[in-house]
Motif scaffolding. Structure first.
Motif, mmCIF file in Angstrom:
data_model
loop_
_atom_site.group_PDB
_atom_site.id
_atom_site.type_symbol
_atom_site.label_atom_id
_atom_site.label_comp_id
_atom_site.label_asym_id
_atom_site.label_seq_id
_atom_site.Cartn_x
_atom_site.Cartn_y
_atom_site.Cartn_z
ATOM 1 N N LEU A 28 0.823 -1.205 0.000
ATOM 2 C CA LEU A 28 0.000 0.000 0.000
ATOM 3 C C LEU A 28 0.859 1.257 0.000
ATOM 4 C CD1 LEU A 28 -2.823 -0.974 2.538
ATOM 5 C CD2 LEU A 28 -2.926 -1.025 0.051
ATOM 6 N N ALA A 29 1.990 1.196 0.691
ATOM 7 C CA ALA A 29 2.897 2.351 0.721
ATOM 8 C C ALA A 29 3.570 2.547 -0.632
ATOM 9 C CB ALA A 29 3.943 2.168 1.818
ATOM 10 N N ASP A 30 4.059 1.459 -1.224
ATOM 11 C CA ASP A 30 4.740 1.550 -2.519
ATOM 12 C C ASP A 30 3.814 2.089 -3.603
ATOM 13 O OD1 ASP A 30 7.009 0.561 -1.358
ATOM 14 O OD2 ASP A 30 6.772 -1.485 -2.132
ATOM 15 N N ARG A 31 2.563 1.731 -3.528
ATOM 16 C CA ARG A 31 1.593 2.167 -4.542
ATOM 17 C C ARG A 31 0.937 3.501 -4.193
ATOM 18 N NH1 ARG A 31 2.036 -0.908 -9.217
ATOM 19 N NH2 ARG A 31 2.665 -3.016 -8.641
ATOM 20 N N ARG A 32 1.414 4.114 -3.121
ATOM 21 C CA ARG A 32 0.943 5.432 -2.683
ATOM 22 C C ARG A 32 -0.546 5.445 -2.368
ATOM 23 N NH1 ARG A 32 4.468 9.779 -6.307
ATOM 24 N NH2 ARG A 32 6.498 8.831 -5.850
ATOM 25 N N ILE A 33 -1.010 4.339 -1.838
ATOM 26 C CA ILE A 33 -2.396 4.267 -1.393
ATOM 27 C C ILE A 33 -2.500 4.685 0.064
ATOM 28 C CG2 ILE A 33 -4.337 2.692 -0.962
ATOM 29 C CD1 ILE A 33 -3.362 1.077 -3.402
ATOM 30 N N SER A 34 -1.535 4.214 0.874
ATOM 31 C CA SER A 34 -1.491 4.603 2.284
ATOM 32 C C SER A 34 -0.058 4.469 2.784
ATOM 33 C CB SER A 34 -2.426 3.718 3.117
ATOM 34 O OG SER A 34 -2.336 4.065 4.484
ATOM 35 N N ALA A 35 0.599 5.603 2.990
ATOM 36 C CA ALA A 35 2.000 5.584 3.424
ATOM 37 C C ALA A 35 2.142 5.138 4.868
ATOM 38 C CB ALA A 35 2.617 6.973 3.232
ATOM 39 N N GLY A 36 1.167 5.495 5.709
ATOM 40 C CA GLY A 36 1.294 5.189 7.126
ATOM 41 C C GLY A 36 0.419 4.068 7.629
ATOM 42 N N GLY A 37 -0.284 3.404 6.740
ATOM 43 C CA GLY A 37 -1.141 2.300 7.160
ATOM 44 C C GLY A 37 -2.428 2.734 7.820
ATOM 45 N N ASP A 38 -2.873 3.976 7.531
ATOM 46 C CA ASP A 38 -4.130 4.468 8.106
ATOM 47 C C ASP A 38 -5.303 3.929 7.294
ATOM 48 O OD1 ASP A 38 -3.059 6.177 10.206
ATOM 49 O OD2 ASP A 38 -2.332 7.447 8.575
ATOM 50 N N VAL A 39 -5.587 2.677 7.472
ATOM 51 C CA VAL A 39 -6.635 2.017 6.693
ATOM 52 C C VAL A 39 -7.578 1.252 7.612
ATOM 53 C CG1 VAL A 39 -5.195 1.798 4.624
ATOM 54 C CG2 VAL A 39 -5.219 -0.048 6.328
ATOM 55 N N ALA A 40 -8.753 1.004 7.100
ATOM 56 C CA ALA A 40 -9.720 0.145 7.790
ATOM 57 C C ALA A 40 -9.651 -1.231 7.148
ATOM 58 C CB ALA A 40 -11.130 0.717 7.660
ATOM 59 N N VAL A 41 -9.204 -2.209 7.894
ATOM 60 C CA VAL A 41 -9.093 -3.575 7.397
ATOM 61 C C VAL A 41 -10.367 -4.333 7.765
ATOM 62 C CG1 VAL A 41 -7.822 -5.747 7.548
ATOM 63 C CG2 VAL A 41 -6.581 -3.570 7.587
ATOM 64 N N VAL A 42 -11.051 -4.821 6.753
ATOM 65 C CA VAL A 42 -12.321 -5.520 6.957
ATOM 66 C C VAL A 42 -12.115 -6.995 6.669
ATOM 67 C CG1 VAL A 42 -14.743 -5.663 6.266
ATOM 68 C CG2 VAL A 42 -13.577 -3.447 6.272
ATOM 69 N N VAL A 43 -12.375 -7.829 7.667
ATOM 70 C CA VAL A 43 -12.220 -9.273 7.515
ATOM 71 C C VAL A 43 -13.507 -9.960 7.957
ATOM 72 C CG1 VAL A 43 -9.716 -9.261 7.820
ATOM 73 C CG2 VAL A 43 -11.183 -9.467 9.814
ATOM 74 N N GLY A 44 -13.678 -11.177 7.489
ATOM 75 C CA GLY A 44 -14.873 -11.929 7.815
ATOM 76 C C GLY A 44 -14.610 -12.983 8.873
ATOM 77 N N PRO A 45 -15.636 -13.766 9.191
ATOM 78 C CA PRO A 45 -15.452 -14.862 10.141
ATOM 79 C C PRO A 45 -14.576 -15.946 9.535
ATOM 80 C CG PRO A 45 -17.627 -14.959 9.138
ATOM 81 C CD PRO A 45 -16.997 -13.683 8.663
ATOM 82 N N GLY A 46 -14.307 -16.961 10.292
ATOM 83 C CA GLY A 46 -13.454 -18.036 9.765
ATOM 84 C C GLY A 46 -12.001 -17.689 9.936
ATOM 85 N N GLN A 47 -11.352 -17.315 8.817
ATOM 86 C CA GLN A 47 -9.925 -17.010 8.854
ATOM 87 C C GLN A 47 -9.632 -15.551 9.198
ATOM 88 O OE1 GLN A 47 -7.304 -19.414 6.010
ATOM 89 N NE2 GLN A 47 -9.029 -18.869 4.708
ATOM 90 N N GLY A 48 -10.664 -14.779 9.537
ATOM 91 C CA GLY A 48 -10.498 -13.352 9.750
ATOM 92 C C GLY A 48 -9.432 -12.983 10.753
ATOM 93 N N GLU A 49 -9.429 -13.647 11.899
ATOM 94 C CA GLU A 49 -8.455 -13.316 12.939
ATOM 95 C C GLU A 49 -7.039 -13.655 12.483
ATOM 96 O OE1 GLU A 49 -7.639 -14.261 17.693
ATOM 97 O OE2 GLU A 49 -9.525 -14.874 16.744
ATOM 98 N N LYS A 50 -6.874 -14.785 11.822
ATOM 99 C CA LYS A 50 -5.557 -15.176 11.303
ATOM 100 C C LYS A 50 -5.055 -14.156 10.286
ATOM 101 C CE LYS A 50 -3.316 -18.739 8.458
ATOM 102 N NZ LYS A 50 -3.530 -20.011 7.715
ATOM 103 N N ILE A 51 -5.943 -13.713 9.409
ATOM 104 C CA ILE A 51 -5.571 -12.747 8.386
ATOM 105 C C ILE A 51 -5.174 -11.426 9.015
ATOM 106 C CG2 ILE A 51 -6.481 -11.370 6.478
ATOM 107 C CD1 ILE A 51 -8.224 -13.806 5.745
ATOM 108 N N ALA A 52 -5.956 -10.985 10.001
ATOM 109 C CA ALA A 52 -5.660 -9.717 10.671
ATOM 110 C C ALA A 52 -4.299 -9.763 11.356
ATOM 111 C CB ALA A 52 -6.758 -9.402 11.680
ATOM 112 N N ASN A 53 -4.004 -10.860 12.027
ATOM 113 C CA ASN A 53 -2.713 -10.991 12.713
ATOM 114 C C ASN A 53 -1.554 -11.005 11.726
ATOM 115 O OD1 ASN A 53 -3.952 -11.094 15.225
ATOM 116 N ND2 ASN A 53 -4.078 -13.332 15.237
ATOM 117 N N LEU A 54 -1.796 -11.532 10.536
ATOM 118 C CA LEU A 54 -0.743 -11.643 9.537
ATOM 119 C C LEU A 54 -0.372 -10.287 8.945
ATOM 120 C CD1 LEU A 54 0.986 -13.803 8.091
ATOM 121 C CD2 LEU A 54 -0.809 -13.959 6.358
ATOM 122 N N CYS A 55 -1.375 -9.440 8.741
ATOM 123 C CA CYS A 55 -1.089 -8.171 8.066
ATOM 124 C C CYS A 55 -0.870 -6.999 9.021
ATOM 125 C CB CYS A 55 -2.197 -7.831 7.079
ATOM 126 S SG CYS A 55 -3.814 -7.494 7.806
#
Length: 355
Positions: A28-55
């Motif tokens: 996201l930083a390289d593509r100039r979408i968000s330099a500081g990571g000020d984003v809302a990450v939306v995940v679903g049930p199931g693998q959501g917690e694993k995905i959130a921890n990964l990113c």
């Protein structure tokens, strides 16, 4: 002065590779979408917690929202949460329901949307529409196209095979949808967009002719690209015409009459094959039948758990699901008796192809 070109909306970024979720922050930083990571990450049930921890390690300023996606209510609830803070982008990570929920909420508040797909079940990963449940059933809503579409092949490979198979059915059905659009152009002089047809058909052709399987990175990449091109084609056309014809009408009818029968991709794949038979395109029919069979998708009503009579009823009902759309089904206006006869001939053509 003549108009020499037109502007076409597409995602700024398209990336299909392994490890995309873990590399989300730098990407996201390289593509100039968000330099500081000020984003809302939306995940679903199931693998959501694993995905959130990964990113999250690379997205220190991100807020993570867990949604039980797929409905207007959940999308509106997410939207209410998004307005409490300023975000560079909404990042929807997961499958179709989570991504559609994020797309709708982001559009509602004018926030750029980034799709990070962990499955390849349909073309919603890049399309300008969101399919969401409401009290009266399911609706399709216009939304902004994602500014970035990222597919993580690690998650795709480790996900259920049936989701990937559904994506194959959805992608190759574009061939039938484009043929229906051309028929409407010939018979009713309906305007047709050659660029939209080219995009939708090119991705589907590449997939149909690919020799690989769902275990191959090359094949999965081709599938992802076909689904992305299908979504872009709808944006170019200003409608779902290049990706939705009689095949989708049959699927919508099955959903209405026999809800829970099969996945969207399985149903439109079968619908596309039947519509191709009705258009009397033997070479395309053989090509599609071979592709669906090769990847384990249904080619007859029994394959998705319907009787022949139930499928006939769905075909009869199908035109009512899209009264404004002209396809081979509207063109033939088959009676129930004629539909039964055509289905019997279709079964014979399948046997001939198998032999």
């Amino acid at each position: 002065m003549p108009l020499l070109a037109r502007t076409v909306n597409t995602p700024l970024v398209i990336e299909v590779r392994r490890g995309a979720v873990a590399d989300l922050g730098p990407l996201l930083a390289d593509r100039r979408i968000s330099a500081g990571g000020d984003v809302a990450v939306v995940v679903g049930p199931g693998q959501g917690e694993k995905i959130a921890n990964l990113c999250q390690p690379n997205l220190g300023s991100a807020d993570v929202f867990m949604v039980a996606g797929g409905s207007i209510d959940s999308a509106n609830e997410l939207g209410d949460q998004l307005r409490r803070r300023s975000y560079d982008a909404v990042v929807g990570i997961g499958g179709g329901k989570t991504i559609d929920t994020a797309k709708y909420a982001a559009t509602r508040y004018g926030i750029p949307m980034v799709t990070v797909a962990t499955s390849l079940a349909n073309d919603g990963i890049a399309s300008p529409t969101a399919s969401l449940d409401h009290e009266g059933g399911k609706g399709s809503y216009g939304v902004h196209m994602p500014i970035a579409v990222i597919v993580d092949l690690d998650f795709v490979e480790n996900g259920p095979d049936r989701q990937t198979q559904a994506g194959i059915g959805d992608a190759v059905s574009n061939l039938s949808a484009c043929a229906d659009w051309e028929l409407a152009h010939q018979v009713r002089d309906e305007p047709i967009d050659g660029l939209a047809v080219t995009l939708a058909r090119t991705g589907a052709e590449a997939l149909v002719n690919h020799p690989g399987t769902i275990t191959d990175d090359g094949f999965l990449t081709t599938l992802a690209e076909a689904l992305i091109l299908g979504g872009i084609a709808s944006s170019v056309a200003g409608s779902t015409r290049p990706a939705s014809g009689g095949d989708h009408e049959i699927s919508h009818a099955i959903d209405r009459l026999y809800p829970g029968t099969a996945s969207h991709g399985e149903q439109v794949g079968l619908g596309a094959l039947f519509c191709t038979f009705l258009r009397d395109e033997p070479e395309r029919f053989a090509q599609l039948a071979g592709c669906l069979r090769r990847h384990g998708l249904a080619v007859d009503p029994a394959g998705i758990g319907l009787t022949d009579e139930q499928f006939v009823e769905a075909v009869q009902y199908a035109p009512r699901t899209r009264p404004d759309r002209y396809t081979i089904l509207e063109h033939l206006t088959m009676s129930p008796t004629e539909t039964r006869r055509r289905l019997a001939d279709y079964a014979g053509a399948l046997r001939d192809h198998l032999d």
